[in-house]
Design a protein around this motif. Structure first.
Motif: not given
Length: 188
Positions: A175-188
């Motif tokens: 999930i971190f690898e996928i989401m790191s490609r976007f300019d998002l604040i990630i909360k899991i």
């Protein structure tokens, strides 16, 4: 994973046939709607579910007072949802998650439940990009937990005879690898 089963899940006819048998059973588990409700703020007025399938989450969110919308690419699931939830049926449509027929920033919150597990990384990037495009405030994506080994084994075994179970599971690092490609604040 059986690639034939995996590809079958990307065929609307396959889903039309599946929903005929599983639609009612899927109505029973409403936990995800409560997760979404707890993840939004008071400023999040409109909510869209992408790949709604059973439409149970948006139906429950509507009962909780949210202004909800949903679509799926299976015409059968959309029709079954319209029949089951007539009060909000005008907010359901058949659509393509890769090209959502709505203007940019149309919804405060968009979400999907298990939907990403049907696609490869290239497709997931396209899906997330499109979901971000139509979202004002918050993108929520729930995936099957790759850390739950027993549940994953169960799905692998069931996928041998039923394409419904031929999905991807994700570990935290995925999930971190996928989401790191976007300019998002990630909360899991």
């Amino acid at each position: 994973m059986n690639i034939r089963n995996f590809l079958a899940l990307q065929d609307p006819k396959e889903w039309n046939d599946k929903w005929e048998n599983i639609f009612e059973n899927y109505q029973k588990d409403k936990r995800h709607a409560y997760y979404v409700a707890s993840s939004v703020s008071s400023d999040d007025y409109t909510i869209l579910e992408i790949g709604a399938g059973s439409f149970r989450d948006v139906a429950e969110l509507s009962q909780l007072g949210f202004d909800v919308f949903a679509f799926d690419f299976s015409q059968k699931s959309v029709q079954m949802a319209k029949d089951r939830f007539p009060k909000i049926s005008h907010k359901f449509w058949t659509g393509d998650a890769f090209s959502i027929d709505r203007p940019s920033k149309s919804f405060d919150v968009t979400f999907s439940n298990g939907f990403l597990g049907l696609f490869d990384n290239w497709q997931i990037d396209k899906l997330i990009h499109e979901q971000i495009r139509i979202t004002k405030n918050r993108v929520i994506m729930t995936v099957h937990n790759g850390h739950n080994i027993e549940f994953k084994k169960y799905f692998i075994e069931k996928a041998k005879s039923d394409s419904l179970y031929a999905i991807r599971f994700f570990r935290l690092e995925d999930i971190f690898e996928i989401m790191s490609r976007f300019d998002l604040i990630i909360k899991i």
